[in-house]
Enzyme design. Structure first.
Site, mmCIF file in Angstrom:
data_model
loop_
_atom_site.group_PDB
_atom_site.id
_atom_site.type_symbol
_atom_site.label_atom_id
_atom_site.label_comp_id
_atom_site.label_asym_id
_atom_site.label_seq_id
_atom_site.Cartn_x
_atom_site.Cartn_y
_atom_site.Cartn_z
ATOM 1 N N LYS A 74 35.979 50.421 38.610
ATOM 2 C CA LYS A 74 36.980 50.762 39.795
ATOM 3 C C LYS A 74 37.650 52.053 39.441
ATOM 4 C CE LYS A 74 38.846 46.113 41.019
ATOM 5 N NZ LYS A 74 39.806 45.216 40.610
ATOM 6 N N ASP A 124 36.902 43.672 34.295
ATOM 7 C CA ASP A 124 37.654 44.653 35.373
ATOM 8 C C ASP A 124 38.859 45.277 34.708
ATOM 9 O OD1 ASP A 124 38.872 43.625 38.728
ATOM 10 O OD2 ASP A 124 39.311 45.531 37.332
ATOM 11 N N GLY A 154 36.490 46.910 44.165
ATOM 12 C CA GLY A 154 37.156 47.322 45.194
ATOM 13 C C GLY A 154 38.819 46.835 45.017
ATOM 14 N N SER A 164 34.692 39.535 48.491
ATOM 15 C CA SER A 164 35.645 38.868 47.654
ATOM 16 C C SER A 164 36.338 37.797 48.737
ATOM 17 C CB SER A 164 36.520 39.712 46.916
ATOM 18 O OG SER A 164 37.474 39.017 46.122
ATOM 19 N N GLU A 186 34.311 37.139 36.171
ATOM 20 C CA GLU A 186 35.001 38.322 36.076
ATOM 21 C C GLU A 186 36.600 38.154 35.398
ATOM 22 O OE1 GLU A 186 35.311 40.508 39.870
ATOM 23 O OE2 GLU A 186 36.611 41.627 39.247
ATOM 24 N N ASN A 211 41.062 37.093 37.594
ATOM 25 C CA ASN A 211 42.186 37.967 37.358
ATOM 26 C C ASN A 211 43.194 37.665 36.341
ATOM 27 O OD1 ASN A 211 41.806 38.510 40.685
ATOM 28 N ND2 ASN A 211 41.998 40.269 39.526
ATOM 29 N N LYS A 238 31.943 36.545 45.988
ATOM 30 C CA LYS A 238 32.645 36.464 44.743
ATOM 31 C C LYS A 238 33.822 35.464 45.115
ATOM 32 C CE LYS A 238 35.987 39.795 42.798
ATOM 33 N NZ LYS A 238 36.142 41.170 42.349
ATOM 34 N N LEU A 239 34.010 34.378 44.611
ATOM 35 C CA LEU A 239 35.216 33.734 44.809
ATOM 36 C C LEU A 239 36.237 33.939 43.692
ATOM 37 C CD1 LEU A 239 33.231 30.031 44.998
ATOM 38 C CD2 LEU A 239 33.963 31.687 46.705
ATOM 39 N N LYS A 240 37.550 33.960 44.201
ATOM 40 C CA LYS A 240 38.657 33.920 43.485
ATOM 41 C C LYS A 240 39.018 32.821 42.819
ATOM 42 C CE LYS A 240 39.962 38.437 43.850
ATOM 43 N NZ LYS A 240 40.108 39.430 42.654
ATOM 44 N N ASP A 250 36.015 35.314 40.149
ATOM 45 C CA ASP A 250 36.834 36.321 39.411
ATOM 46 C C ASP A 250 38.350 35.672 39.234
ATOM 47 O OD1 ASP A 250 38.392 39.912 40.594
ATOM 48 O OD2 ASP A 250 38.524 38.478 38.735
HETATM 49 C C1 LIG Z 1 38.438 42.756 46.029
HETATM 50 C C2 LIG Z 1 39.236 42.386 45.046
HETATM 51 O O1 LIG Z 1 38.807 41.313 44.795
HETATM 52 N N1 LIG Z 1 39.777 43.241 44.397
HETATM 53 C C3 LIG Z 1 40.464 42.965 42.861
HETATM 54 C C4 LIG Z 1 41.734 42.028 43.190
HETATM 55 C C5 LIG Z 1 42.806 42.853 44.192
HETATM 56 C C6 LIG Z 1 42.934 44.024 44.092
HETATM 57 C C7 LIG Z 1 43.779 44.837 45.159
HETATM 58 C C8 LIG Z 1 44.444 43.958 46.028
HETATM 59 C C9 LIG Z 1 45.363 44.544 46.835
HETATM 60 C C10 LIG Z 1 45.856 43.719 47.979
HETATM 61 C C11 LIG Z 1 45.751 42.553 47.681
HETATM 62 C C12 LIG Z 1 45.034 41.963 47.124
HETATM 63 C C13 LIG Z 1 44.329 42.633 46.027
HETATM 64 C C14 LIG Z 1 43.185 42.039 45.077
HETATM 65 C C15 LIG Z 1 39.803 42.344 41.935
HETATM 66 O O2 LIG Z 1 38.422 42.560 41.935
HETATM 67 O O3 LIG Z 1 40.248 41.799 40.923
HETATM 68 MG MG LIG Z 2 38.554 41.786 39.572
#
Ligand SMILES: CC(=O)N[C@@H](Cc1ccc2ccccc2c1)C(=O)O
Ligand SMILES: [Mg+2]
Length: 367
Positions: free
Chosen positions: A262, A238, A290, A135, A213, A190, A161-163, A188
């Site tokens: 998750k 997610d 994760g 990620s 995502e 969020n 995976k790009l935020k 992703d």
């Molecule tokens: C790997 C990934 O992108 N995880 C989460 C977002 C996430 C989850 C938990 C976190 C805890 C500390 C800092 C940033 C965090 C980001 C997700 O899939 O949406």
């Molecule tokens: Mg996510």
């Protein structure tokens, strides 16, 4: 197996680099670990909440409070203790799934350790290593993004995976696709978009992403079903998937074609397996998400990622993606894979001196 006490331990681990998502920038991971002591063995659980309720409604101090006042006492009241009755014992309390997951994980670890069975075997794993994705946070420039993505590909990561968030979506995706060709690529959000952004999100379709995502709000299942009619790229959920029942509902409504599982978000590894099975029955591919876990949660996630329905690389990245030093022996990428732990229980233990270095508080609750 009799519960004799639970240790609540808060840890703070600096991140190797700031990790920016649509809900903020994190420079360290603060989280809660549980150690369950029984008359036979001990077990470890990891609570994936963030320090603040910005990913989901839970947060570290709230999880510690609900464990101390409600969840742990409810378990102590049970005469017979095994992992399968943790969920039922805690079902009287609403929500707090990450806190419940941590407690169930610790009991599961203790129980499986006592009978010499690995979590992978208990969950029904069919692989002895899993392909790993990574990620990538929101960056301050496209150049820096391309440098970071190139580094991860050189390390062997099989999926990027790009935020994304409004203002950082089409350009970074186009830049990565143009620079690195037909790599496995997904995004992703969020929950950063609304249905009004449907046409903008459809501009990602030409880039052949594996999935988008969680583009919309956690509660907006109907919105995701509507978006799925207007965007060609598969929608993956997610934050919205909190149980096997919510997974079945989302699939039935056409809100997702892929699911990020998750264990913490859904209340534990046993519910995570049930979601895996529901999705497999509907022909919906899943992958293990994760939460920047320590090696404890990472080990358990890799066991889950080895289930047959986990057909896409997960966010089961190496320890070094987030931490200079993990609290367990580090997970190191090998040919783009991580090995599934084979030891009893979750198969790893904290290294005491490394754990003590990152511990900010411990609390022993005798039972
Ligand atoms: C790997 C990934 O992108 N995880 C989460 C977002 C996430 C989850 C938990 C976190 C805890 C500390 C800092 C940033 C965090 C980001 C997700 O899939 O949406
Ligand atoms: Mg996510």
């Amino acid at each position: 197996m009799k519960l004799t006490g639970v240790e609540l331990r808060k840890v703070r681990m600096p991140l190797v680099a700031p990790f920016r998502t649509s809900f903020g920038t994190q420079t360290a991971r603060e989280l809660l670990l549980l150690r369950v002591a029984t008359d036979e063995t001990e077990g470890w659980g990891e609570c994936g909440t963030l320090a603040d309720p910005v990913y989901s409604p839970e947060y570290v101090d709230g999880a510690a409070d609900v464990l101390r006042r409600y969840l742990i006492p409810a378990l102590a009241a049970r005469d017979r203790l095994d992992a399968t009755n943790v969920g039922p014992a805690l079902s009287v309390f609403h929500g707090h799934r990450m806190a419940k997951s941590a407690l169930e994980m610790a009991v599961l670890d203790a129980e499986l350790t006592a009978c010499g069975v690995s979590l992978a075997r208990e969950l029904g794993a069919v692989h002895d290593r899993v392909p790993c994705g990574v990620s990538v946070g929101i960056m301050e420039s496209i150049d820096h993004l391309l440098e970071v993505v190139g580094g991860y590909l050189d390390e062997g990561y099989q999926r990027i995976k790009l935020k994304i968030e409004p203002g950082w979506d089409v350009l970074p995706v186009r830049a990565v696709r143009e620079r690195f060709g037909d790599i496995m690529l997904q995004v992703d959000a969020n929950t950063a978009y609304t249905l009004a952004d449907a046409d903008l999100l459809a501009r990602l379709d030409p880039f052949d992403l594996l999935l988008i995502e969680q583009p919309l709000a956690e509660e907006d299942i109907v919105g995701h079903a509507e978006l799925a009619k207007r965007v060609r790229t598969p929608i993956c959920l997610d934050e919205s998937i909190t149980s096997a029942r919510s997974a079945a509902a989302a699939i039935t409504l056409g809100a997702c074609r892929v699911v990020n599982i998750k264990p913490g978000r859904v209340g534990g590894y046993l519910e995570a397996r049930r979601i895996h099975d529901v999705c497999a029955a509907h022909g919906i591919p899943v992958w293990c998400g994760g939460m920047l876990e320590t090696g404890l949660g990472r080990a358990a996630n890799i066991a889950l990622a080895a289930l047959p329905g986990c057909v896409l690389p997960g966010d089961t990245s190496a320890s070094g993606r987030y931490y200079h030093t993990d609290i367990t022996a580090p997970f190191v990428l090998d040919d783009g894979h991580l090995p599934v732990p084979t030891g009893p229980g979750i198969g790893v233990r904290p290294i005491p001196e490394l754990l003590d270095e990152v511990t900010t508080s411990t609390e022993w609750l005798p039972l």
